[in-house]
Design an enzyme around this catalytic site. Structure first.
Site, PDB file in Angstrom:
ATOM      1  N   HIS A   1       0.842  -1.202   0.000  1.00  0.00           N
ATOM      2  CA  HIS A   1       0.000   0.000   0.000  1.00  0.00           C
ATOM      3  C   HIS A   1       0.877   1.251   0.000  1.00  0.00           C
ATOM      4  CE1 HIS A   1      -2.534   3.049   2.246  1.00  0.00           C
ATOM      5  NE2 HIS A   1      -3.272   2.781   1.183  1.00  0.00           N
TER       6      HIS A   1
ATOM      7  N   GLU B   1       0.234  -0.786  -4.698  1.00  0.00           N
ATOM      8  CA  GLU B   1      -0.869   0.176  -4.875  1.00  0.00           C
ATOM      9  C   GLU B   1      -0.273   1.561  -4.708  1.00  0.00           C
ATOM     10  OE1 GLU B   1      -3.994   2.954  -3.178  1.00  0.00           O
ATOM     11  OE2 GLU B   1      -2.012   2.417  -2.433  1.00  0.00           O
TER      12      GLU B   1
ATOM     13  N   HIS C   1      -0.332  11.020  -2.681  1.00  0.00           N
ATOM     14  CA  HIS C   1      -1.680  10.745  -2.182  1.00  0.00           C
ATOM     15  C   HIS C   1      -2.575  11.980  -2.152  1.00  0.00           C
ATOM     16  CE1 HIS C   1      -4.843  10.037   0.855  1.00  0.00           C
ATOM     17  NE2 HIS C   1      -4.798   8.790   0.432  1.00  0.00           N
TER      18      HIS C   1
ATOM     19  N   GLU D   1      -4.434   3.814  -8.252  1.00  0.00           N
ATOM     20  CA  GLU D   1      -5.611   4.486  -7.710  1.00  0.00           C
ATOM     21  C   GLU D   1      -5.617   5.924  -8.211  1.00  0.00           C
ATOM     22  OE1 GLU D   1      -6.194   4.747  -3.413  1.00  0.00           O
ATOM     23  OE2 GLU D   1      -7.800   6.198  -3.786  1.00  0.00           O
TER      24      GLU D   1
HETATM   25  O1  G3P Z   1      -6.525   1.902  -2.726  1.00  0.00           O
HETATM   26  C1  G3P Z   1      -6.678   1.522  -1.391  1.00  0.00           C
HETATM   27  C2  G3P Z   1      -6.426   2.666  -0.465  1.00  0.00           C
HETATM   28  O2  G3P Z   1      -5.211   3.266  -0.800  1.00  0.00           O
HETATM   29  C3  G3P Z   1      -7.514   3.694  -0.499  1.00  0.00           C
HETATM   30  O3  G3P Z   1      -7.367   4.736   0.413  1.00  0.00           O
HETATM   31  O4  G3P Z   1      -6.676   6.964   1.135  1.00  0.00           O
HETATM   32  O5  G3P Z   1      -5.041   5.093   1.261  1.00  0.00           O
HETATM   33  O6  G3P Z   1      -5.684   6.056  -0.941  1.00  0.00           O
HETATM   34  P1  G3P Z   1      -6.136   5.758   0.464  1.00  0.00           P
HETATM   35 MG    MG Z   2      -4.597   4.692  -2.255  1.00  0.00          MG
END
Ligand code: G3P
Ligand code: MG
Length: 239
Positions: free
Chosen positions: A17, A44, A59, A111
């Site tokens: 992540h 991700e 992010h 994402e």
């Molecule tokens: O894609 C999964 C997760 O990353 C979604 O939330 O805020 O960490 O991008 P965030």
């Molecule tokens: Mg994310």
């Protein structure tokens, strides 16, 4: 038609992540390399559009939380963002740089974040990058944003599309024709898995760092585990 590796995997996938962000600065090449070194199947990460129309990995819409920069990501070119410190001397990487180094034989959950760029422009720029690196069979596109998911319907197989589910307001738009859902791990139980199975959705959970929870969800049929600690979750799933 080439198949997407996310959808054909027969064992649970471990996905870093924002990279291995528990041990390295999030959304940096260092964190992505570390995820690979920890045995992750993929990563991700979060994408915004820089001022010059280049997709960059960060992010937030603002620079302050994760870099030494100030202001909106979209007010800076990708070259300016690359010179910022996103932690441990790492710059803000471009999607192009990530796919150039890690696009081959490694899975990518791109994402796409809303909040600044025109959704069509952002999706088009990501699509061009994936196309250029010929890595669509390793890519899942996801978003919380309905406008982004709508624009992302132009992605053709082998690229896969996923709906990210906000735990506060889970919603799948009626036009969504993707093959996966990305729920917060704590909302997944047997009833959720039945719902997903009936619709033939693969279930990829985030952000799961607890080994026992990962083992429980693997037994329920979760296909991918998006975690800040890939080595830890890899070990739990192999135990
Ligand atoms: O894609 C999964 C997760 O990353 C979604 O939330 O805020 O960490 O991008 P965030
Ligand atoms: Mg994310």
């Amino acid at each position: 038609m080439p198949q997407n590796s996310w959808l054909t995997a027969t064992k649970p996938l471990v996905i870093g992540h924002r990279g291995a962000s528990g041990d390295a600065p999030e959304n940096t090449l260092k964190a992505f390399r570390l995820a690979r070194d920890q045995g992750a199947d993929g990563i991700e990460y979060d994408v915004h559009l820089a001022q010059d129309g280049v997709p960059v990995i960060i992010h937030d819409v603002m620079l302050e939380r994760t870099t030494n920069g100030v202001g909106h990501v979209s007010h800076f070119t990708s070259a300016e963002l690359a010179k910022l410190d996103a932690g441990e001397g790492e710059g803000v990487p471009t999607l192009d740089a990530v796919l150039a180094e890690l696009g081959d034989g490694f899975l990518h959950n791109i994402e796409i974040k809303g909040g600044s760029a025109d959704p069509e422009a952002l999706v088009d720029a990501v699509a061009a990058c994936v196309e250029r690196h010929n890595c669509g069979a390793n890519v899942v596109i996801s978003s919380f944003e309905e406008a982004i998911l709508q624009a992302a319907t132009k992605f053709a197989p082998p690229v896969a599309q996923a709906a990210l589910l906000d735990p506060e307001a889970p919603n799948i738009p009626s036009f969504f024709a993707g093959t996966a859902v990305h729920p917060y791990f704590a909302v997944v139980n047997a009833a959720f898995m039945s719902w997903a199975t009936e619709r033939a959705y693969r279930v990829h959970v985030w952000t799961i760092d607890d080994p026992q929870a990962a083992q429980r969800l693997a037994a329920l049929g979760v296909s991918a585990f998006i975690t800040n600690y890939p080595a830890r979750i890899r070990d739990a799933l192999q135990a």
